[in-house]
Write a protein that holds these residues in place. Structure first.
Motif, PDB file in Angstrom:
ATOM      1  N   PRO A 114       0.833  -1.217   0.000  1.00 20.05           N
ATOM      2  CA  PRO A 114       0.000   0.000   0.000  1.00 20.05           C
ATOM      3  C   PRO A 114       0.864   1.262   0.000  1.00 20.05           C
ATOM      4  CG  PRO A 114      -0.680  -1.551   1.730  1.00 20.05           C
ATOM      5  CD  PRO A 114       0.638  -2.012   1.221  1.00 20.05           C
ATOM      6  N   THR A 115       0.536   2.200  -0.859  1.00 20.52           N
ATOM      7  CA  THR A 115       1.226   3.492  -0.863  1.00 20.52           C
ATOM      8  C   THR A 115       0.276   4.558  -0.321  1.00 20.52           C
ATOM      9  OG1 THR A 115       0.604   3.743  -3.209  1.00 20.52           O
ATOM     10  CG2 THR A 115       2.811   2.913  -2.719  1.00 20.52           C
ATOM     11  N   ILE A 116      -0.782   4.877  -1.068  1.00 22.35           N
ATOM     12  CA  ILE A 116      -1.872   5.708  -0.575  1.00 22.35           C
ATOM     13  C   ILE A 116      -3.170   5.022  -0.985  1.00 22.35           C
ATOM     14  CG2 ILE A 116      -0.563   7.868  -0.706  1.00 22.35           C
ATOM     15  CD1 ILE A 116      -2.047   8.481  -3.311  1.00 22.35           C
ATOM     16  N   PRO A 117      -4.318   5.374  -0.366  1.00 27.69           N
ATOM     17  CA  PRO A 117      -5.577   4.750  -0.783  1.00 27.69           C
ATOM     18  C   PRO A 117      -5.819   4.924  -2.281  1.00 27.69           C
ATOM     19  CG  PRO A 117      -5.880   5.941   1.264  1.00 27.69           C
ATOM     20  CD  PRO A 117      -4.493   6.272   0.790  1.00 27.69           C
ATOM     21  N   GLY A 118      -6.124   3.815  -2.943  1.00 25.63           N
ATOM     22  CA  GLY A 118      -6.366   3.840  -4.375  1.00 25.63           C
ATOM     23  C   GLY A 118      -5.132   3.583  -5.214  1.00 25.63           C
ATOM     24  N   SER A 119      -3.966   3.430  -4.573  1.00 23.96           N
ATOM     25  CA  SER A 119      -2.710   3.172  -5.299  1.00 23.96           C
ATOM     26  C   SER A 119      -1.865   2.194  -4.495  1.00 23.96           C
ATOM     27  CB  SER A 119      -1.919   4.467  -5.526  1.00 23.96           C
ATOM     28  OG  SER A 119      -2.645   5.390  -6.289  1.00 23.96           O
ATOM     29  N   CYS A 120      -0.959   1.525  -5.187  1.00 18.66           N
ATOM     30  CA  CYS A 120      -0.059   0.595  -4.507  1.00 18.66           C
ATOM     31  C   CYS A 120       1.222   0.457  -5.332  1.00 18.66           C
ATOM     32  CB  CYS A 120      -0.719  -0.771  -4.321  1.00 18.66           C
ATOM     33  SG  CYS A 120      -0.981  -1.699  -5.859  1.00 18.66           S
ATOM     34  N   ARG A 121       2.187  -0.207  -4.742  1.00 21.42           N
ATOM     35  CA  ARG A 121       3.413  -0.531  -5.476  1.00 21.42           C
ATOM     36  C   ARG A 121       3.557  -2.043  -5.525  1.00 21.42           C
ATOM     37  NH1 ARG A 121       7.338   1.739  -8.078  1.00 21.42           N
ATOM     38  NH2 ARG A 121       9.444   0.893  -8.158  1.00 21.42           N
ATOM     39  N   LEU A 122       3.778  -2.543  -6.713  1.00 21.67           N
ATOM     40  CA  LEU A 122       3.952  -3.982  -6.944  1.00 21.67           C
ATOM     41  C   LEU A 122       5.431  -4.330  -6.929  1.00 21.67           C
ATOM     42  CD1 LEU A 122       3.165  -6.852  -8.192  1.00 21.67           C
ATOM     43  CD2 LEU A 122       3.488  -5.734 -10.401  1.00 21.67           C
ATOM     44  N   HIS A 123       5.770  -5.380  -6.191  1.00 23.94           N
ATOM     45  CA  HIS A 123       7.076  -6.032  -6.284  1.00 23.94           C
ATOM     46  C   HIS A 123       6.796  -7.493  -6.618  1.00 23.94           C
ATOM     47  CE1 HIS A 123       9.138  -2.570  -4.536  1.00 23.94           C
ATOM     48  NE2 HIS A 123       8.262  -2.581  -3.552  1.00 23.94           N
ATOM     49  N   VAL A 124       7.310  -7.968  -7.723  1.00 25.03           N
ATOM     50  CA  VAL A 124       7.028  -9.346  -8.130  1.00 25.03           C
ATOM     51  C   VAL A 124       8.327 -10.067  -8.471  1.00 25.03           C
ATOM     52  CG1 VAL A 124       6.623  -8.640 -10.535  1.00 25.03           C
ATOM     53  CG2 VAL A 124       5.699 -10.815  -9.723  1.00 25.03           C
ATOM     54  N   ARG A 125       8.390 -11.344  -8.087  1.00 22.81           N
ATOM     55  CA  ARG A 125       9.510 -12.220  -8.421  1.00 22.81           C
ATOM     56  C   ARG A 125       8.948 -13.429  -9.160  1.00 22.81           C
ATOM     57  NH1 ARG A 125      14.019 -12.091  -3.716  1.00 22.81           N
ATOM     58  NH2 ARG A 125      15.241 -11.684  -5.584  1.00 22.81           N
ATOM     59  N   ILE A 126       9.491 -13.705 -10.335  1.00 25.20           N
ATOM     60  CA  ILE A 126       9.109 -14.877 -11.124  1.00 25.20           C
ATOM     61  C   ILE A 126      10.312 -15.805 -11.133  1.00 25.20           C
ATOM     62  CG2 ILE A 126       8.293 -15.707 -13.361  1.00 25.20           C
ATOM     63  CD1 ILE A 126       7.230 -12.847 -13.836  1.00 25.20           C
ATOM     64  N   LEU A 127      10.165 -16.988 -10.528  1.00 21.37           N
ATOM     65  CA  LEU A 127      11.302 -17.878 -10.288  1.00 21.37           C
ATOM     66  C   LEU A 127      11.050 -19.258 -10.877  1.00 21.37           C
ATOM     67  CD1 LEU A 127      11.721 -16.949  -6.515  1.00 21.37           C
ATOM     68  CD2 LEU A 127      13.054 -16.022  -8.410  1.00 21.37           C
ATOM     69  N   PHE A 128      12.129 -19.881 -11.355  1.00 19.51           N
ATOM     70  CA  PHE A 128      12.071 -21.230 -11.913  1.00 19.51           C
ATOM     71  C   PHE A 128      13.145 -22.102 -11.260  1.00 19.51           C
ATOM     72  CE2 PHE A 128       9.948 -18.832 -15.142  1.00 19.51           C
ATOM     73  CZ  PHE A 128       9.061 -19.712 -15.757  1.00 19.51           C
ATOM     74  N   GLU A 129      12.773 -23.346 -10.921  1.00 19.65           N
ATOM     75  CA  GLU A 129      13.768 -24.321 -10.449  1.00 19.65           C
ATOM     76  C   GLU A 129      14.477 -24.890 -11.677  1.00 19.65           C
ATOM     77  OE1 GLU A 129      11.686 -26.059  -6.404  1.00 19.65           O
ATOM     78  OE2 GLU A 129      11.333 -27.085  -8.299  1.00 19.65           O
ATOM     79  N   VAL A 130      15.445 -24.164 -12.144  1.00 21.90           N
ATOM     80  CA  VAL A 130      16.022 -24.453 -13.459  1.00 21.90           C
ATOM     81  C   VAL A 130      16.751 -25.799 -13.488  1.00 21.90           C
ATOM     82  CG1 VAL A 130      18.192 -23.218 -13.005  1.00 21.90           C
ATOM     83  CG2 VAL A 130      17.336 -23.409 -15.344  1.00 21.90           C
ATOM     84  N   ASP A 131      17.338 -26.232 -12.386  1.00 22.52           N
ATOM     85  CA  ASP A 131      18.083 -27.505 -12.369  1.00 22.52           C
ATOM     86  C   ASP A 131      17.181 -28.705 -12.574  1.00 22.52           C
ATOM     87  OD1 ASP A 131      20.384 -26.144 -11.971  1.00 22.52           O
ATOM     88  OD2 ASP A 131      20.609 -26.619  -9.844  1.00 22.52           O
ATOM     89  N   ARG A 132      15.896 -28.560 -12.270  1.00 22.23           N
ATOM     90  CA  ARG A 132      14.974 -29.688 -12.353  1.00 22.23           C
ATOM     91  C   ARG A 132      14.233 -29.757 -13.681  1.00 22.23           C
ATOM     92  NH1 ARG A 132      12.269 -29.549  -6.253  1.00 22.23           N
ATOM     93  NH2 ARG A 132      14.099 -30.362  -5.146  1.00 22.23           N
ATOM     94  N   ILE A 133      14.484 -28.830 -14.571  1.00 25.11           N
ATOM     95  CA  ILE A 133      13.836 -28.870 -15.881  1.00 25.11           C
ATOM     96  C   ILE A 133      14.478 -29.981 -16.711  1.00 25.11           C
ATOM     97  CG2 ILE A 133      13.353 -27.577 -17.981  1.00 25.11           C
ATOM     98  CD1 ILE A 133      13.474 -25.023 -16.351  1.00 25.11           C
ATOM     99  N   PRO A 134      13.710 -31.024 -17.077  1.00 27.23           N
ATOM    100  CA  PRO A 134      14.323 -32.181 -17.750  1.00 27.23           C
ATOM    101  C   PRO A 134      14.770 -31.894 -19.176  1.00 27.23           C
ATOM    102  CG  PRO A 134      11.931 -32.428 -17.633  1.00 27.23           C
ATOM    103  CD  PRO A 134      12.266 -31.209 -16.834  1.00 27.23           C
ATOM    104  N   ASN A 135      14.081 -31.021 -19.882  1.00 28.93           N
ATOM    105  CA  ASN A 135      14.405 -30.737 -21.275  1.00 28.93           C
ATOM    106  C   ASN A 135      15.569 -29.748 -21.347  1.00 28.93           C
ATOM    107  OD1 ASN A 135      14.249 -29.276 -23.918  1.00 28.93           O
ATOM    108  ND2 ASN A 135      12.564 -30.715 -24.253  1.00 28.93           N
ATOM    109  N   PHE A 136      16.662 -30.177 -21.994  1.00 31.63           N
ATOM    110  CA  PHE A 136      17.870 -29.339 -22.070  1.00 31.63           C
ATOM    111  C   PHE A 136      17.610 -28.039 -22.822  1.00 31.63           C
ATOM    112  CE2 PHE A 136      21.587 -27.992 -24.547  1.00 31.63           C
ATOM    113  CZ  PHE A 136      22.463 -27.698 -23.510  1.00 31.63           C
ATOM    114  N   ILE A 137      16.859 -28.132 -23.917  1.00 30.87           N
ATOM    115  CA  ILE A 137      16.597 -26.930 -24.721  1.00 30.87           C
ATOM    116  C   ILE A 137      15.756 -25.936 -23.924  1.00 30.87           C
ATOM    117  CG2 ILE A 137      15.467 -26.065 -26.804  1.00 30.87           C
ATOM    118  CD1 ILE A 137      16.185 -28.676 -28.184  1.00 30.87           C
ATOM    119  N   GLN A 138      14.731 -26.446 -23.253  1.00 26.91           N
ATOM    120  CA  GLN A 138      13.876 -25.571 -22.447  1.00 26.91           C
ATOM    121  C   GLN A 138      14.668 -24.955 -21.292  1.00 26.91           C
ATOM    122  OE1 GLN A 138      10.543 -27.542 -20.651  1.00 26.91           O
ATOM    123  NE2 GLN A 138       9.473 -25.640 -20.153  1.00 26.91           N
ATOM    124  N   ARG A 139      15.529 -25.766 -20.685  1.00 21.92           N
ATOM    125  CA  ARG A 139      16.345 -25.274 -19.572  1.00 21.92           C
ATOM    126  C   ARG A 139      17.295 -24.174 -20.041  1.00 21.92           C
ATOM    127  NH1 ARG A 139      17.950 -29.827 -18.009  1.00 21.92           N
ATOM    128  NH2 ARG A 139      20.036 -29.946 -18.943  1.00 21.92           N
TER     129      ARG A 139
END
Length: 528
Positions: A280-305
């Motif tokens: 929350p910043t002020i009423p009616g507004s906010c600040r987004l913090h987002v993290r998009i994470l992948f467990e890259v070691d467990r991806i079986p396909n080499f090309i996709q990894r």
């Protein structure tokens, strides 16, 4: 007849009295945590270490309070963005060679550790310095993020930072394993209440339609099953996504304003995480913090990894431009939905109840908005499907934990922001899609990239004009010599190439740092 009317009046008075009593009790304490404690005595993220500016102070708004964040050569610091001398913004000042923050107005400097005044150029006696102090916030760097403990913003003196709570909020469990996790981080100011953002992230069924042609497709739409696993008004709740109990796919709300969405790919494969902080910043507004994470070691396909590693290995500004497009799929209609859900309700009983508790708001260490976020949402919204389960649970949590009012803002919330949780008049589409102030100016990586593109654009224009002048000179003034045809050809080729690059930078690249495009990809032809 008159007895019936009298009986109805008495019933209404009893109902109103019961609601008032419940509200007054909840202002003091709800399920073990006070209404203010949920928002004041906790850790809030202020940014990512990779994109915060470590060379100069940075201004942010947090729970209605102006806050300044800076790097003192060894650690991140934060304080109220006010000099005690004349209330000048410390974020307009500079960081001294010793890591203190210096006020731009009269040069007073302050320690980010203790808040004490280190220097008053006009009167540097010890007595005067002892009386001048800034309000500092306990700060921690954790898993690539900077968090602050916000109790001092509410003038709560005896609140010790909860280190165990920080482990939960910073999601230590995602980074404490031996599995390599790669991903991208992104922040942006949004023209909607923090609760509207959290509600949106809790709704997986909107992805195929809202984000058609960005990260999903309408053809992928199907019924979604959400099954509640656990619920606690102080900690939040968790829903399983899908009917396959062998998978760990889930969506989790972590009170008061954090959402974790986990997708389990199954067959001992990898998981990916979407971690959202709706600040929350002020009423009616906010600040987004987002993290998009992948467990890259467990991806079986080499090309996709390898592809995922390559994508997340690109410069932050590049992934931020891509994230802008995804976020802007939602921004316009969520802004208006937020406004309408808050302001379109009018009930005499509801307003009377809220007026009755006005006199008791003074007991809170912070500021409670004067209107509920979504009054009578159960009767006004039609949410019949299983896919709506998490959203319904979240709205009920807002009612149970905050009595429908949402965040308790700090006493520093400006007076003109206290009346309504959302703007009375909707913003224009152009303002909703604005990127410069909402992100670029506050992101060190994007600010630097924009500056470099601006310099490159200027260089291309200069080179184009110089090449054109040189070509004209060769053709009209300089007499013939053996290399003249080659020089004419080179300068004639360089001029249009430089002009073309200049126009691409000015018309295509640089505007991406300032504003988004409309309409969104889902509504652009061909309509499929």
């Amino acid at each position: 007849f008159f007895l019936r009317i009298l009986n109805m009046k008495l019933l209404n008075m009893q109902r109103t009295a019961r609601v008032v009593v419940v509200l007054l009790l909840s202002l003091k304490c709800v399920h073990g945590l006070s209404l203010a404690q949920r928002w004041s005595e906790t850790w809030w993220p202020v940014g990512f270490t990779e994109t915060l500016n470590n060379k100069s102070p940075q201004a942010i708004t947090l729970l209605g309070a102006p806050v300044v964040v800076w790097y003192d050569k060894s650690e991140w610091r934060a304080s109220l963005d006010r000099c005690p001398h004349r209330f000048a913004r410390l974020s307009e000042g500079r960081i001294t060679s010793h890591g203190a923050i210096e006020c731009p107005y009269h040069g007073w400097s302050f320690s980010g550790t203790t808040g004490e005044c280190l220097k008053i150029p006009q009167d540097n006696t010890q007595e005067q310095k002892a009386c001048a102090r800034i309000t500092t916030l306990p700060t921690r760097e954790r898993n690539g993020m900077v968090f602050v403990w916000t109790a001092p913003l509410y003038d709560i003196k005896d609140s010790e930072p909860n280190e165990e709570a920080l482990k939960r909020i910073a999601m230590d469990e995602l980074f404490a394993t031996d599995v390599t996790v790669v991903g991208t981080d992104y922040s942006r100011d949004l023209p909607m209440d923090a609760t509207m953002l959290a509600e949106n992230v809790l709704d997986p069924s909107h992805l195929p339609f809202t984000h058609h042609r960005t990260i999903s497709n309408r053809k992928n739409a199907q019924p979604i099953t959400l099954s509640k696993l656990e619920s606690n008004v102080d900690k939040g709740f968790t829903f399983r996504k899908g009917s396959d109990k062998s998978k760990a796919s889930r969506v989790q709300f972590i009170a008061p304003s954090q959402v974790l969405s986990v997708t389990d790919r199954g067959n001992e494969s990898y998981q990916d995480y979407n971690l959202v902080y709706a600040v929350p910043t002020i009423p009616g507004s906010c600040r987004l913090h987002v993290r998009i994470l992948f467990e890259v070691d467990r991806i079986p396909n080499f090309i996709q990894r390898s592809l995922i590693k390559a994508v997340f290995g690109t410069p932050p500004w590049f992934t931020h431009l891509a994230n802008h497009k995804i976020l802007e799929d939602d921004n316009v209609f969520l802004h208006y939905a937020n406004r309408d859900l808050t302001l379109s309700f009018n009930s005499t009983d509801e307003n009377k109840v809220e007026n009755d508790i006005d006199s008791h708001r003074a007991a809170l260490p912070g500021v409670l908005p004067k209107r509920r976020l979504a009054p009578s949402w159960q009767s006004r919204l039609f949410q019949p499907t299983a896919a709506d389960s998490a959203v319904v649970a979240y709205r009920r949590w807002i009612d149970d934990a905050t009595n429908g009012f949402g965040p308790v803002y700090s006493p520093w919330l400006p007076l003109d922001c206290r009346e309504a949780p959302a703007p009375t008049h909707g913003l224009t589409t152009k303002l909703i899609l604005e990127r410069g102030h909402a992100h670029t100016d506050k992101c060190a990586a994007c600010t630097q990239a924009r500056s470099r593109f601006q310099k490159l654009s200027t260089s291309c224009l200069i080179l184009a004009l110089f090449s054109l002048a040189l070509n004209t000179t060769f053709r009209t003034i300089i007499p013939s010599f053996s290399a003249k045809p080659l020089m004419e050809f080179a300068s004639g080729l360089l001029a249009p190439f430089s002009f073309a690059l200049y126009f691409i930078l000015e018309r295509r690249i640089l505007p991406l740092f300032e504003r988004g495009r409309y309409p969104p990809p889902r509504n652009s032809p061909p309509y499929v």
